[in-house]
Design a protein around this motif. Structure first.
Motif, PDB file in Angstrom:
ATOM      1  N   PHE A 140      17.441   9.811   0.730  1.00 35.77           N
ATOM      2  CA  PHE A 140      17.744  11.066   0.478  1.00 35.77           C
ATOM      3  C   PHE A 140      16.698  11.412  -1.205  1.00 35.77           C
ATOM      4  CE2 PHE A 140      19.888  15.172  -0.014  1.00 35.77           C
ATOM      5  CZ  PHE A 140      19.804  15.247   0.980  1.00 35.77           C
ATOM      6  N   ASP A 141      17.871  10.864  -1.779  1.00 34.62           N
ATOM      7  CA  ASP A 141      17.014  11.044  -3.185  1.00 34.62           C
ATOM      8  C   ASP A 141      15.998  10.746  -3.913  1.00 34.62           C
ATOM      9  OD1 ASP A 141      19.979  11.847  -3.504  1.00 34.62           O
ATOM     10  OD2 ASP A 141      20.937  10.338  -4.369  1.00 34.62           O
ATOM     11  N   HIS A 142      15.434  10.087  -2.846  1.00 34.79           N
ATOM     12  CA  HIS A 142      13.856   9.716  -3.572  1.00 34.79           C
ATOM     13  C   HIS A 142      12.673  10.888  -3.082  1.00 34.79           C
ATOM     14  CE1 HIS A 142      10.410   7.098  -4.156  1.00 34.79           C
ATOM     15  NE2 HIS A 142      10.954   6.129  -4.508  1.00 34.79           N
ATOM     16  N   PRO A 143      11.568  10.669  -3.786  1.00 36.04           N
ATOM     17  CA  PRO A 143      10.544  11.918  -3.553  1.00 36.04           C
ATOM     18  C   PRO A 143       9.854  11.531  -2.047  1.00 36.04           C
ATOM     19  CG  PRO A 143      10.168  10.615  -5.806  1.00 36.04           C
ATOM     20  CD  PRO A 143      11.502  10.216  -4.920  1.00 36.04           C
ATOM     21  N   ALA A 144       9.951  10.514  -2.152  1.00 35.48           N
ATOM     22  CA  ALA A 144       9.305   9.263  -0.481  1.00 35.48           C
ATOM     23  C   ALA A 144       9.775  10.163   0.194  1.00 35.48           C
ATOM     24  CB  ALA A 144       9.087   8.063  -0.753  1.00 35.48           C
ATOM     25  N   PRO A 145       8.834  10.654   1.724  1.00 40.63           N
ATOM     26  CA  PRO A 145       9.544  10.738   2.327  1.00 40.63           C
ATOM     27  C   PRO A 145       9.714   9.745   3.169  1.00 40.63           C
ATOM     28  CG  PRO A 145       7.602  13.050   2.203  1.00 40.63           C
ATOM     29  CD  PRO A 145       7.449  11.367   0.482  1.00 40.63           C
ATOM     30  N   LEU A 146      10.766  10.023   4.575  1.00 42.68           N
ATOM     31  CA  LEU A 146      11.252   8.967   5.138  1.00 42.68           C
ATOM     32  C   LEU A 146      11.091   9.004   6.909  1.00 42.68           C
ATOM     33  CD1 LEU A 146      12.722   6.886   6.162  1.00 42.68           C
ATOM     34  CD2 LEU A 146      15.276   8.011   6.550  1.00 42.68           C
ATOM     35  N   ASP A 162       0.691  -1.341  -0.381  1.00 45.37           N
ATOM     36  CA  ASP A 162       0.130  -0.262   0.026  1.00 45.37           C
ATOM     37  C   ASP A 162       0.388   1.438   0.296  1.00 45.37           C
ATOM     38  OD1 ASP A 162      -2.776  -1.076  -0.009  1.00 45.37           O
ATOM     39  OD2 ASP A 162      -2.543  -2.061   2.368  1.00 45.37           O
ATOM     40  N   GLY A 163       1.570   1.631  -0.839  1.00 40.15           N
ATOM     41  CA  GLY A 163       2.886   2.413  -1.168  1.00 40.15           C
ATOM     42  C   GLY A 163       3.847   2.602   0.388  1.00 40.15           C
ATOM     43  N   VAL A 164       3.367   1.712   1.139  1.00 42.52           N
ATOM     44  CA  VAL A 164       4.696   2.033   2.365  1.00 42.52           C
ATOM     45  C   VAL A 164       5.578   0.792   2.270  1.00 42.52           C
ATOM     46  CG1 VAL A 164       5.005   1.529   4.982  1.00 42.52           C
ATOM     47  CG2 VAL A 164       2.326   3.061   4.009  1.00 42.52           C
ATOM     48  N   ALA A 165       7.117   1.506   2.123  1.00 43.93           N
ATOM     49  CA  ALA A 165       7.925   0.699   1.559  1.00 43.93           C
ATOM     50  C   ALA A 165       8.375   0.457   3.066  1.00 43.93           C
ATOM     51  CB  ALA A 165       9.013   1.477   1.000  1.00 43.93           C
ATOM     52  N   ALA A 195       1.245   4.911   6.409  1.00 44.00           N
ATOM     53  CA  ALA A 195       0.128   4.791   6.179  1.00 44.00           C
ATOM     54  C   ALA A 195      -0.609   5.666   5.868  1.00 44.00           C
ATOM     55  CB  ALA A 195      -1.452   4.321   6.518  1.00 44.00           C
ATOM     56  N   LYS A 196      -0.455   7.589   5.903  1.00 42.93           N
ATOM     57  CA  LYS A 196      -0.952   8.212   5.892  1.00 42.93           C
ATOM     58  C   LYS A 196       0.051   9.529   5.050  1.00 42.93           C
ATOM     59  CE  LYS A 196      -2.759  13.002   7.681  1.00 42.93           C
ATOM     60  NZ  LYS A 196      -2.830  13.574   9.460  1.00 42.93           N
ATOM     61  N   ILE A 197       0.997   9.309   4.939  1.00 48.72           N
ATOM     62  CA  ILE A 197       1.399   9.867   3.859  1.00 48.72           C
ATOM     63  C   ILE A 197       1.864   9.217   2.809  1.00 48.72           C
ATOM     64  CG2 ILE A 197       4.375  10.250   2.762  1.00 48.72           C
ATOM     65  CD1 ILE A 197       4.744  10.753   6.526  1.00 48.72           C
ATOM     66  N   ALA A 198       1.520   7.971   2.481  1.00 55.22           N
ATOM     67  CA  ALA A 198       1.834   6.703   1.547  1.00 55.22           C
ATOM     68  C   ALA A 198       0.327   7.336   0.841  1.00 55.22           C
ATOM     69  CB  ALA A 198       1.625   5.294   1.806  1.00 55.22           C
ATOM     70  N   ALA A 199      -0.490   8.244   1.436  1.00 51.54           N
ATOM     71  CA  ALA A 199      -1.788   8.228   0.803  1.00 51.54           C
ATOM     72  C   ALA A 199      -1.652  10.478   0.169  1.00 51.54           C
ATOM     73  CB  ALA A 199      -3.054   8.487   1.870  1.00 51.54           C
ATOM     74  N   GLY A 200      -1.182  10.898   0.119  1.00 46.37           N
ATOM     75  CA  GLY A 200      -0.315  12.360  -0.215  1.00 46.37           C
ATOM     76  C   GLY A 200       0.357  12.154  -1.811  1.00 46.37           C
ATOM     77  N   ASP A 208      11.842   0.431  -6.310  1.00 50.05           N
ATOM     78  CA  ASP A 208      10.145   0.551  -7.235  1.00 50.05           C
ATOM     79  C   ASP A 208       9.079   1.160  -7.373  1.00 50.05           C
ATOM     80  OD1 ASP A 208       7.487  -0.791  -6.793  1.00 50.05           O
ATOM     81  OD2 ASP A 208       8.680  -2.360  -6.124  1.00 50.05           O
ATOM     82  N   PRO A 209       8.418   1.780  -8.744  1.00 50.21           N
ATOM     83  CA  PRO A 209       8.351   2.890  -8.884  1.00 50.21           C
ATOM     84  C   PRO A 209       6.214   3.117  -7.883  1.00 50.21           C
ATOM     85  CG  PRO A 209       7.222   1.262 -10.169  1.00 50.21           C
ATOM     86  CD  PRO A 209       8.684   0.734  -9.536  1.00 50.21           C
ATOM     87  N   GLY A 210       6.164   1.746  -7.080  1.00 52.50           N
ATOM     88  CA  GLY A 210       4.865   1.643  -5.833  1.00 52.50           C
ATOM     89  C   GLY A 210       5.337   2.329  -4.459  1.00 52.50           C
ATOM     90  N   THR A 211       6.654   2.548  -4.411  1.00 52.00           N
ATOM     91  CA  THR A 211       7.074   3.388  -3.011  1.00 52.00           C
ATOM     92  C   THR A 211       6.286   4.744  -3.020  1.00 52.00           C
ATOM     93  OG1 THR A 211       8.662   1.937  -2.661  1.00 52.00           O
ATOM     94  CG2 THR A 211       9.194   4.213  -1.463  1.00 52.00           C
TER      95      THR A 211
END
Length: 260
Positions: A94-100, A11-14, A197-202, A45-48
């Motif tokens: 660090f380089d990925h757009p997804a927050p940590l 569900d988008g959460v790596a 999960a909240k961030i993954a939905a953003g 993975d494009p799903g992250t």
């Protein structure tokens, strides 16, 4: 053999899990190599849409495996390779757009503290503690600590941790701004999962734009940074998530972001 670091995507959460609890997740070569391998795989993975960094056991990560250092024929060369491999993995995050999101329990020391400092949202267990530790055994810092900590908690506080060996409890870490907030120990895992999960939905791409702007803010003059913000917001406006956000706002409904 149990994987020293595991990586899952749902569900988008790596989720990256340090999994050497009997060794307090100390950074042996095997753990660092596995961490960087997992980080690279999940970043590709494009799903992250968000990273969640957590750890099994009593402690989040006590830093380098000092016993392993001592067993090496050339400890200096080993540390150079170990730090280099760790840094490869950190660059992917660090380089990925997804927050940590980081969930830290027990002790976070040395490179473990660096992992905490690199988080975008950090939840700390109420009984957690944090220290640089490196100079206590005559070493300098790695894992980005000397770049991250002055930005996160300030230069003077970083100097205190480095030179005086101060260990922060959870309340002090929150006061310093090292952690986002404190969570009861028993609730840490569930709360970190909920935040992720909240961030993954953003809007992942927009988060990535903010992440890049914040990282660049210390190295740019104000006028140049204003130009970068203007370019970033224009780029975001052309995204599918922005179109959905506007439509949802005008339609008075919650947005459903696709992360692009």
């Amino acid at each position: 053999m149990t994987d020293l670091v595991t990586g899952t995507l749902a569900d988008g959460v790596a989720t990256i899990t340090l999994n050497r609890p009997e060794g307090h997740n100390a950074m042996s070569w095997g753990l660092v190599d596995a961490f960087s391998t997992v980080a690279q795989r999940l970043a590709g993975d494009p799903g992250t849409r968000v990273f969640l960094l957590r750890a099994e056991g009593k402690n989040f990560c006590v830093g380098g495996d000092i016993r392993a250092f001592a067993d090496e024929a050339d400890p200096s060369d080993f540390l150079r390779r170990l730090a280099g491999r760790l840094h490869e993995g950190l660059k992917f995050l660090f380089d990925h757009p997804a927050p940590l999101v980081v969930a830290a329990q027990g002790a976070s020391a040395g490179a473990g503290l660096s992992l905490v400092a690199g988080g975008d949202v950090v939840l700390a267990g109420r009984s957690s503690n944090f220290s640089m530790a490196y100079t206590g055994i005559g070493l300098t810092a790695d894992g980005g600590a000397t770049w991250l900590l002055p930005r996160v908690i300030g230069l003077r506080r970083t100097q205190e941790l480095a030179y005086l060996g101060r260990r922060l409890n959870a309340e002090e870490a929150a006061d310093y701004g090292l952690v986002t907030r404190i969570v009861d120990d028993a609730a840490l895992a569930d709360e970190a999962q909920a935040v992720a999960a909240k961030i993954a939905a953003g809007p992942t791409a927009a988060y990535g734009g903010v992440k890049r702007l914040l990282a660049a803010s210390y190295g740019a003059d104000f006028a140049a940074h204003l130009d970068a913000e203007a370019e970033a917001i224009a780029t975001a406006m052309a995204s599918a998530d922005a179109a959905e956000g506007l439509a949802a706002f005008l339609g008075r409904r919650p947005p459903v972001f696709a992360g692009r």
